[in-house]
Scaffold this motif. Structure first.
Motif, PDB file in Angstrom:
ATOM      1  N   LEU A  26     -16.243   0.166   4.424  1.00  0.00           N
ATOM      2  CA  LEU A  26     -15.866   1.487   4.911  1.00  0.00           C
ATOM      3  C   LEU A  26     -15.299   2.297   3.759  1.00  0.00           C
ATOM      4  CD1 LEU A  26     -14.013   0.661   8.280  1.00  0.00           C
ATOM      5  CD2 LEU A  26     -16.350   1.509   8.010  1.00  0.00           C
ATOM      6  N   ASP A  27     -15.580   3.591   3.740  1.00  0.00           N
ATOM      7  CA  ASP A  27     -15.026   4.460   2.703  1.00  0.00           C
ATOM      8  C   ASP A  27     -13.607   4.879   3.022  1.00  0.00           C
ATOM      9  OD1 ASP A  27     -17.343   4.678   0.977  1.00  0.00           O
ATOM     10  OD2 ASP A  27     -18.267   5.851   2.570  1.00  0.00           O
ATOM     11  N   LEU A  28     -13.363   5.295   4.276  1.00  0.00           N
ATOM     12  CA  LEU A  28     -12.063   5.822   4.683  1.00  0.00           C
ATOM     13  C   LEU A  28     -11.632   5.195   5.997  1.00  0.00           C
ATOM     14  CD1 LEU A  28     -12.725   9.641   4.087  1.00  0.00           C
ATOM     15  CD2 LEU A  28     -11.396   8.118   2.607  1.00  0.00           C
ATOM     16  N   VAL A  29     -10.337   4.968   6.158  1.00  0.00           N
ATOM     17  CA  VAL A  29      -9.801   4.454   7.425  1.00  0.00           C
ATOM     18  C   VAL A  29      -8.567   5.259   7.812  1.00  0.00           C
ATOM     19  CG1 VAL A  29     -10.671   2.103   7.157  1.00  0.00           C
ATOM     20  CG2 VAL A  29      -8.428   2.680   6.238  1.00  0.00           C
ATOM     21  N   LEU A  30      -8.407   5.498   9.093  1.00  0.00           N
ATOM     22  CA  LEU A  30      -7.200   6.134   9.594  1.00  0.00           C
ATOM     23  C   LEU A  30      -6.158   5.056   9.808  1.00  0.00           C
ATOM     24  CD1 LEU A  30      -5.862   8.769  10.610  1.00  0.00           C
ATOM     25  CD2 LEU A  30      -6.648   8.149  12.906  1.00  0.00           C
ATOM     26  N   THR A  31      -5.007   5.192   9.154  1.00  0.00           N
ATOM     27  CA  THR A  31      -3.982   4.158   9.228  1.00  0.00           C
ATOM     28  C   THR A  31      -2.603   4.794   9.113  1.00  0.00           C
ATOM     29  OG1 THR A  31      -3.292   2.009   8.310  1.00  0.00           O
ATOM     30  CG2 THR A  31      -4.036   3.671   6.735  1.00  0.00           C
ATOM     31  N   GLN A  32      -1.579   3.960   9.138  1.00  0.00           N
ATOM     32  CA  GLN A  32      -0.206   4.450   9.026  1.00  0.00           C
ATOM     33  C   GLN A  32       0.287   4.226   7.603  1.00  0.00           C
ATOM     34  OE1 GLN A  32       2.544   3.326  12.186  1.00  0.00           O
ATOM     35  NE2 GLN A  32       4.152   3.079  10.670  1.00  0.00           N
ATOM     36  N   LYS A  33       0.732   5.276   6.978  1.00  0.00           N
ATOM     37  CA  LYS A  33       1.072   5.219   5.557  1.00  0.00           C
ATOM     38  C   LYS A  33       2.155   4.191   5.257  1.00  0.00           C
ATOM     39  CE  LYS A  33       2.298   8.162   1.638  1.00  0.00           C
ATOM     40  NZ  LYS A  33       2.577   9.528   1.175  1.00  0.00           N
ATOM     41  N   GLU A  34       3.191   4.135   6.093  1.00  0.00           N
ATOM     42  CA  GLU A  34       4.328   3.260   5.794  1.00  0.00           C
ATOM     43  C   GLU A  34       3.997   1.775   5.893  1.00  0.00           C
ATOM     44  OE1 GLU A  34       5.964   7.152   7.214  1.00  0.00           O
ATOM     45  OE2 GLU A  34       4.379   5.807   7.857  1.00  0.00           O
ATOM     46  N   ALA A  35       2.962   1.415   6.642  1.00  0.00           N
ATOM     47  CA  ALA A  35       2.709   0.000   6.913  1.00  0.00           C
ATOM     48  C   ALA A  35       1.338  -0.468   6.449  1.00  0.00           C
ATOM     49  CB  ALA A  35       2.858  -0.263   8.412  1.00  0.00           C
ATOM     50  N   CYS A  36       0.609   0.344   5.693  1.00  0.00           N
ATOM     51  CA  CYS A  36      -0.758  -0.061   5.328  1.00  0.00           C
ATOM     52  C   CYS A  36      -0.727  -1.100   4.205  1.00  0.00           C
ATOM     53  CB  CYS A  36      -1.594   1.151   4.922  1.00  0.00           C
ATOM     54  SG  CYS A  36      -1.207   1.825   3.311  1.00  0.00           S
ATOM     55  N   ASP A  37      -1.844  -1.772   4.037  1.00  0.00           N
ATOM     56  CA  ASP A  37      -2.006  -2.768   2.986  1.00  0.00           C
ATOM     57  C   ASP A  37      -1.760  -2.106   1.626  1.00  0.00           C
ATOM     58  OD1 ASP A  37      -3.577  -4.394   0.922  1.00  0.00           O
ATOM     59  OD2 ASP A  37      -3.781  -5.665   2.702  1.00  0.00           O
ATOM     60  N   SER A  38      -1.034  -2.785   0.754  1.00  0.00           N
ATOM     61  CA  SER A  38      -0.657  -2.194  -0.540  1.00  0.00           C
ATOM     62  C   SER A  38      -1.857  -1.966  -1.458  1.00  0.00           C
ATOM     63  CB  SER A  38       0.375  -3.086  -1.241  1.00  0.00           C
ATOM     64  OG  SER A  38      -0.174  -4.371  -1.492  1.00  0.00           O
ATOM     65  N   ARG A  39      -2.989  -2.580  -1.146  1.00  0.00           N
ATOM     66  CA  ARG A  39      -4.198  -2.382  -1.960  1.00  0.00           C
ATOM     67  C   ARG A  39      -4.915  -1.082  -1.588  1.00  0.00           C
ATOM     68  NH1 ARG A  39      -6.802  -8.046  -0.594  1.00  0.00           N
ATOM     69  NH2 ARG A  39      -5.678  -7.557   1.319  1.00  0.00           N
ATOM     70  N   LEU A  40      -4.430  -0.413  -0.548  1.00  0.00           N
ATOM     71  CA  LEU A  40      -5.007   0.861  -0.130  1.00  0.00           C
ATOM     72  C   LEU A  40      -4.079   1.998  -0.526  1.00  0.00           C
ATOM     73  CD1 LEU A  40      -6.180   0.014   3.511  1.00  0.00           C
ATOM     74  CD2 LEU A  40      -7.569   0.033   1.434  1.00  0.00           C
ATOM     75  N   CYS A  41      -4.649   3.128  -0.834  1.00  0.00           N
ATOM     76  CA  CYS A  41      -3.870   4.339  -1.029  1.00  0.00           C
ATOM     77  C   CYS A  41      -4.510   5.412  -0.171  1.00  0.00           C
ATOM     78  CB  CYS A  41      -3.831   4.755  -2.497  1.00  0.00           C
ATOM     79  SG  CYS A  41      -5.440   5.080  -3.228  1.00  0.00           S
ATOM     80  N   GLY A  42      -3.899   6.577  -0.111  1.00  0.00           N
ATOM     81  CA  GLY A  42      -4.494   7.591   0.739  1.00  0.00           C
ATOM     82  C   GLY A  42      -3.702   8.867   0.789  1.00  0.00           C
ATOM     83  N   GLU A  43      -4.221   9.777   1.572  1.00  0.00           N
ATOM     84  CA  GLU A  43      -3.646  11.099   1.713  1.00  0.00           C
ATOM     85  C   GLU A  43      -3.009  11.231   3.094  1.00  0.00           C
ATOM     86  OE1 GLU A  43      -4.040  12.908  -1.002  1.00  0.00           O
ATOM     87  OE2 GLU A  43      -5.453  11.501  -1.929  1.00  0.00           O
ATOM     88  N   ALA A  44      -1.748  11.622   3.140  1.00  0.00           N
ATOM     89  CA  ALA A  44      -1.072  11.825   4.422  1.00  0.00           C
ATOM     90  C   ALA A  44      -1.683  13.023   5.139  1.00  0.00           C
ATOM     91  CB  ALA A  44       0.418  12.033   4.217  1.00  0.00           C
ATOM     92  N   LEU A  45      -2.075  12.807   6.379  1.00  0.00           N
ATOM     93  CA  LEU A  45      -2.675  13.882   7.168  1.00  0.00           C
ATOM     94  C   LEU A  45      -1.634  14.623   7.987  1.00  0.00           C
ATOM     95  CD1 LEU A  45      -5.867  12.129   8.566  1.00  0.00           C
ATOM     96  CD2 LEU A  45      -5.690  13.648   6.604  1.00  0.00           C
TER      97      LEU A  45
END
Length: 189
Positions: A26-45
């Motif tokens: 998958l390219d993008l996943v909707l997740t919770q910033k505070e609890a996501c896997d540390s290997r992922l980064c992302g943009e707060a929506l």
């Protein structure tokens, strides 16, 4: 809108989506910033406040009136009421469980489901309540109150992606478009 882009949407529990993203499926996943896997980064929506959603019938309860007027409620005031919860949304329930612990609150669960509509329908027709993100409950007739807690009950949803992966331009465009849509018209999401 871009004709060269085919968008496939997969709905699964957050842990499964994150695993698939880490595997490069998958390219993008909707997740919770505070609890996501540390290997992922992302943009707060967007950020959201944990709320307790009450059946509309509780509006007639004089004991609740001060809390209804203030828009905030302590969980200890709701110990006698049945509780319904969503299955498969552990990340969304993390701060709710912290608040339960702080308040010495043991939920009396009468219904759990993986379907938000099932829970919302139950709440609209029964004197029960649940703790869920207001992100999913806008537009209903339920009474939504913020939790009165010393703990942080605000969390951030984000579109996450593998930290070492370079995103294609259309992914960046999708993130920006999603952010603008949530900021402008959150009730339509």
């Amino acid at each position: 809108q871009p004709p060269q882009l085919r968008l496939d949407l997969l709905t699964q529990p957050t842990d499964i989506l994150e695993r698939l993203c880490l595997e490069g499926k998958l390219d993008l996943v909707l997740t919770q910033k505070e609890a996501c896997d540390s290997r992922l980064c992302g943009e707060a929506l967007c950020s959201e406040q944990t709320r307790v959603y009450l059946s509309p019938s509780l509006a007639a309860d004089p004991y609740r009136n001060p809390s209804l007027a203030a828009g905030r409620i302590q969980l200890r005031q709701l110990r006698a009421y049945p509780y319904v919860q969503i299955q498969g949304q552990e990340r969304f329930g993390q701060y709710a469980r912290q608040s339960f612990q702080e308040a010495g609150f043991v939920p009396k669960t009468v219904l759990d489901s993986e379907n938000w509509k099932t829970l919302l329908t139950f709440l609209e027709n029964n004197p029960g309540y649940t703790v869920m993100p207001d992100f999913f409950a806008r537009g209903t007739d339920l009474l939504g109150l913020e939790l009165d807690s010393r703990l942080s009950t605000t969390r951030h949803l984000m579109l996450g992606y593998l930290r070492k992966r370079k995103l294609a331009p259309f992914c960046r465009d999708f993130i920006q478009l999603s952010h603008r849509a949530l900021q402008q018209e959150p009730a339509t999401v």
